[in-house]
Design a protein around this motif. Structure first.
Motif, PDB file in Angstrom:
ATOM      1  N   ASP A  82       0.812  -1.203   0.000  1.00 57.74           N
ATOM      2  CA  ASP A  82       0.000   0.000   0.000  1.00 57.74           C
ATOM      3  C   ASP A  82       0.848   1.257   0.000  1.00 57.74           C
ATOM      4  O   ASP A  82       0.344   2.351   0.196  1.00 57.74           O
ATOM      5  N   GLY A  83       2.148   1.123  -0.212  1.00 60.55           N
ATOM      6  CA  GLY A  83       3.013   2.277  -0.304  1.00 60.55           C
ATOM      7  C   GLY A  83       3.539   2.769   1.024  1.00 60.55           C
ATOM      8  O   GLY A  83       4.279   3.743   1.066  1.00 60.55           O
ATOM      9  N   LYS A  84       3.194   2.135   2.136  1.00 63.21           N
ATOM     10  CA  LYS A  84       3.687   2.558   3.435  1.00 63.21           C
ATOM     11  C   LYS A  84       5.157   2.201   3.575  1.00 63.21           C
ATOM     12  O   LYS A  84       5.600   1.140   3.168  1.00 63.21           O
ATOM     13  N   SER A  85       5.899   3.063   4.203  1.00 68.02           N
ATOM     14  CA  SER A  85       7.330   2.847   4.376  1.00 68.02           C
ATOM     15  C   SER A  85       7.556   1.973   5.591  1.00 68.02           C
ATOM     16  O   SER A  85       7.166   2.323   6.705  1.00 68.02           O
ATOM     17  N   LEU A  86       8.177   0.825   5.372  1.00 73.94           N
ATOM     18  CA  LEU A  86       8.474  -0.110   6.445  1.00 73.94           C
ATOM     19  C   LEU A  86       9.961  -0.378   6.457  1.00 73.94           C
ATOM     20  O   LEU A  86      10.654  -0.195   5.447  1.00 73.94           O
ATOM     21  N   PRO A  87      10.519  -0.832   7.574  1.00 78.78           N
ATOM     22  CA  PRO A  87      11.953  -1.073   7.638  1.00 78.78           C
ATOM     23  C   PRO A  87      12.369  -2.183   6.701  1.00 78.78           C
ATOM     24  O   PRO A  87      11.628  -3.122   6.448  1.00 78.78           O
ATOM     25  N   ALA A  88      13.571  -2.070   6.184  1.00 82.05           N
ATOM     26  CA  ALA A  88      14.095  -3.091   5.290  1.00 82.05           C
ATOM     27  C   ALA A  88      14.339  -4.375   6.051  1.00 82.05           C
ATOM     28  O   ALA A  88      14.429  -4.408   7.277  1.00 82.05           O
ATOM     29  N   LEU A  89      14.462  -5.462   5.294  1.00 82.41           N
ATOM     30  CA  LEU A  89      14.647  -6.774   5.924  1.00 82.41           C
ATOM     31  C   LEU A  89      15.920  -6.817   6.736  1.00 82.41           C
ATOM     32  O   LEU A  89      15.985  -7.414   7.800  1.00 82.41           O
ATOM     33  N   ALA A  90      16.976  -6.192   6.231  1.00 89.98           N
ATOM     34  CA  ALA A  90      18.242  -6.225   6.958  1.00 89.98           C
ATOM     35  C   ALA A  90      18.156  -5.497   8.286  1.00 89.98           C
ATOM     36  O   ALA A  90      18.929  -5.766   9.203  1.00 89.98           O
ATOM     37  N   ASP A  91      17.213  -4.526   8.410  1.00 92.34           N
ATOM     38  CA  ASP A  91      17.075  -3.753   9.640  1.00 92.34           C
ATOM     39  C   ASP A  91      15.924  -4.212  10.506  1.00 92.34           C
ATOM     40  O   ASP A  91      15.682  -3.632  11.564  1.00 92.34           O
ATOM     41  N   THR A  92      15.164  -5.234  10.064  1.00 90.93           N
ATOM     42  CA  THR A  92      14.018  -5.705  10.828  1.00 90.93           C
ATOM     43  C   THR A  92      14.481  -6.501  12.041  1.00 90.93           C
ATOM     44  O   THR A  92      15.230  -7.466  11.896  1.00 90.93           O
ATOM     45  N   PRO A  93      14.076  -6.129  13.251  1.00 91.24           N
ATOM     46  CA  PRO A  93      14.502  -6.893  14.428  1.00 91.24           C
ATOM     47  C   PRO A  93      13.838  -8.259  14.464  1.00 91.24           C
ATOM     48  O   PRO A  93      12.661  -8.407  14.142  1.00 91.24           O
ATOM     49  N   ILE A  94      14.607  -9.255  14.851  1.00 93.62           N
ATOM     50  CA  ILE A  94      14.113 -10.635  14.934  1.00 93.62           C
ATOM     51  C   ILE A  94      14.176 -11.069  16.394  1.00 93.62           C
ATOM     52  O   ILE A  94      15.189 -10.859  17.057  1.00 93.62           O
ATOM     53  N   PRO A  95      13.128 -11.666  16.933  1.00 96.66           N
ATOM     54  CA  PRO A  95      13.169 -12.135  18.315  1.00 96.66           C
ATOM     55  C   PRO A  95      14.312 -13.124  18.544  1.00 96.66           C
ATOM     56  O   PRO A  95      14.721 -13.862  17.649  1.00 96.66           O
ATOM     57  N   PHE A  96      14.810 -13.133  19.767  1.00 97.76           N
ATOM     58  CA  PHE A  96      15.947 -13.993  20.102  1.00 97.76           C
ATOM     59  C   PHE A  96      15.598 -15.467  19.915  1.00 97.76           C
ATOM     60  O   PHE A  96      16.429 -16.257  19.438  1.00 97.76           O
ATOM     61  N   GLU A  97      14.372 -15.854  20.285  1.00 94.92           N
ATOM     62  CA  GLU A  97      13.988 -17.261  20.146  1.00 94.92           C
ATOM     63  C   GLU A  97      14.007 -17.694  18.690  1.00 94.92           C
ATOM     64  O   GLU A  97      14.438 -18.810  18.358  1.00 94.92           O
TER      65      GLU A  97
END
Length: 254
Positions: free
Chosen positions: A103-118
């Motif tokens: 929908d054109g919304k700006s979201l963080p790139a995959l490289a900057d997306t935080p991933i849970p520790f588990e």
């Protein structure tokens, strides 16, 4: 007549052998209902009924709940497990930034997306299991599938590809789920000149391979949804493409 009546009454008392020994007293404890007895009996019956229902439901339950049960049913070892991840648009399927997939919304790139520790530890464990699954040589082609939809194929492939790419291996992701291609949306790339067009003969010599925002991670999108995906996946062109992919990349994940 009066004396006859008195004589009859006296005669009745004279021949009676009943005498009052002790006056009757009401009992301090009621005989019915027996509250403690009824409560104890009801508790035992309820416990027995509950245990019976649990045994009956367990006998009817044929689902697989643990890795041990899966290994008992299938002659294959388990490579690992991932924790259940609640649906999060920013973590699982980030929308595109103006390329027609969102929908054109700006979201963080995959490289900057935080991933849970588990999730990170589970992915590392699965990667190690994959690399150690064969003693003769390292696996080059990995197929990720599931019995039904929405079981986490896209999420697993996305994180596996990122983990192998971060480890320094050039990784190619092939979006072969032609019925519901969500992998290209997850990486916010277009699906033009994708796998379905190549298998149908509309794109040559190979489908378009796109660079993702993660270094060493590439993606061959699925393309438009075809009317008969199974027939396309059984073509010889897929084998030719896989041979080329194996020669150019360290790891191919389908």
């Amino acid at each position: 007549l009066e004396r006859l009546r008195q004589t009859g009454v006296m005669a009745g008392f004279q021949f009676g052998n009943i005498s009052v020994v002790e006056p009757g007293r009401p009992n301090s404890r009621m005989d019915s209902p027996k509250v403690l007895w009824n409560l104890g009996l009801a508790s035992l019956l309820g416990l027995a009924l509950g245990i019976g229902c649990v045994i009956l439901l367990d006998s009817w339950d044929t689902s697989i709940n643990t890795l041990e049960e899966a290994e008992q049913l299938a002659p294959l070892p388990s490579l690992g497990s991932m924790p259940f991840i609640k649906a999060s648009k920013s973590l699982l399927l980030p929308k595109s930034n103006g390329n027609g997939n969102g929908d054109g919304k700006s979201l963080p790139a995959l490289a900057d997306t935080p991933i849970p520790f588990e999730v990170t530890e589970s992915i590392r464990s699965v990667c190690a299991s994959i690399l150690l699954s064969r003693s003769d040589e390292r696996p080059r082609v990995i197929v990720v599938t599931s019995a039904t939809h929405a079981e986490g194929k896209t999420t697993l492939v996305r994180h596996l590809g990122r983990a192998f790419a971060d480890a320094g291996s050039s990784t190619l992701l092939i979006e072969a789920d032609l019925r519901k291609p969500d992998l290209s949306k997850a990486f916010s790339v277009g699906n033009e000149d994708g796998l379905s067009l190549y298998l149908a003969g509309h794109v040559s010599p190979w489908p378009r391979i796109q660079q993702t925002e993660v270094p060493n991670l590439f993606l061959a999108a699925g393309g438009p949804i075809p009317p008969n995906p199974a027939a396309l996946l059984h073509s010889d062109k897929l084998d030719d493409f896989l041979k080329l992919a194996v020669s150019d990349y360290d790891l191919v994940i389908i």
